[in-house]
Design a protein around this motif. Structure first.
Motif, mmCIF file in Angstrom:
data_model
loop_
_atom_site.group_PDB
_atom_site.id
_atom_site.type_symbol
_atom_site.label_atom_id
_atom_site.label_comp_id
_atom_site.label_asym_id
_atom_site.label_seq_id
_atom_site.Cartn_x
_atom_site.Cartn_y
_atom_site.Cartn_z
ATOM 1 N N ALA A 59 1.792 4.256 1.884
ATOM 2 C CA ALA A 59 0.824 3.739 2.859
ATOM 3 C C ALA A 59 0.640 4.723 4.014
ATOM 4 O O ALA A 59 -0.494 4.974 4.449
ATOM 5 N N ALA A 60 1.723 5.295 4.510
ATOM 6 C CA ALA A 60 1.636 6.260 5.615
ATOM 7 C C ALA A 60 0.897 7.523 5.184
ATOM 8 O O ALA A 60 0.096 8.079 5.944
ATOM 9 N N ILE A 61 1.149 7.974 3.965
ATOM 10 C CA ILE A 61 0.460 9.166 3.460
ATOM 11 C C ILE A 61 -1.026 8.880 3.281
ATOM 12 O O ILE A 61 -1.874 9.703 3.642
ATOM 13 N N ALA A 62 -1.353 7.716 2.751
ATOM 14 C CA ALA A 62 -2.761 7.335 2.593
ATOM 15 C C ALA A 62 -3.468 7.322 3.941
ATOM 16 O O ALA A 62 -4.598 7.809 4.066
ATOM 17 N N GLU A 63 -2.793 6.779 4.930
ATOM 18 C CA GLU A 63 -3.379 6.755 6.282
ATOM 19 C C GLU A 63 -3.607 8.172 6.790
ATOM 20 O O GLU A 63 -4.675 8.488 7.317
ATOM 21 N N TYR A 64 -2.614 9.030 6.638
ATOM 22 C CA TYR A 64 -2.746 10.416 7.095
ATOM 23 C C TYR A 64 -3.895 11.128 6.375
ATOM 24 O O TYR A 64 -4.675 11.840 6.999
ATOM 25 N N LEU A 65 -3.969 10.931 5.061
ATOM 26 C CA LEU A 65 -4.997 11.607 4.270
ATOM 27 C C LEU A 65 -6.350 10.899 4.319
ATOM 28 O O LEU A 65 -7.332 11.395 3.774
ATOM 29 N N ARG A 66 -6.367 9.719 4.955
ATOM 30 C CA ARG A 66 -7.593 8.933 5.112
ATOM 31 C C ARG A 66 -8.212 8.558 3.764
ATOM 32 O O ARG A 66 -9.406 8.719 3.535
ATOM 33 N N VAL A 67 -7.336 8.054 2.901
ATOM 34 C CA VAL A 67 -7.775 7.549 1.599
ATOM 35 C C VAL A 67 -7.162 6.164 1.406
ATOM 36 O O VAL A 67 -6.122 5.856 1.983
ATOM 37 N N PRO A 68 -7.784 5.335 0.584
ATOM 38 C CA PRO A 68 -7.175 4.039 0.283
ATOM 39 C C PRO A 68 -5.853 4.229 -0.470
ATOM 40 O O PRO A 68 -5.698 5.174 -1.255
ATOM 41 N N VAL A 69 -4.914 3.342 -0.255
ATOM 42 C CA VAL A 69 -3.631 3.395 -0.959
ATOM 43 C C VAL A 69 -3.862 3.412 -2.465
ATOM 44 O O VAL A 69 -3.159 4.110 -3.206
#
Length: 82
Positions: A59-69
């Protein structure tokens, strides 16, 4: 014949998808690791399958990369019930 468990397939998919999204966004391992409060080595261990990603980390990586989980989880999750 050895078959991978669902968890192993999903874990591998997450590793591949995180790498792909990092490449698309031109995010370095060092920059992503720093944003997560990790060392680059910690991220590398996850990307290379030595340590599995947790749900919170994905979830944190998705947020950083600005993509859906779901992008990081990939089709393995959709096929899980098949």
């Amino acid at each position: 014949m050895h078959s991978e468990s669902l968890a192993q397939r999903v874990s591998g998919a997450v590793q591949r998808n995180v790498r792909a999204e990092m490449a698309r966004s031109k995010a370095s391992q060092t920059r992503l690791a720093t944003s997560l409060g990790w060392t680059q080595a910690s991220l590398s261990r996850r990307l290379n399958g030595y340590v599995p990603f947790t749900v919170e980390e994905v979830a944190a990586i998705a947020e950083y990369l600005r993509v859906p989980v779901a992008v990081l989880l990939g089709d393995e999750v959709l096929r899980a019930g098949a």
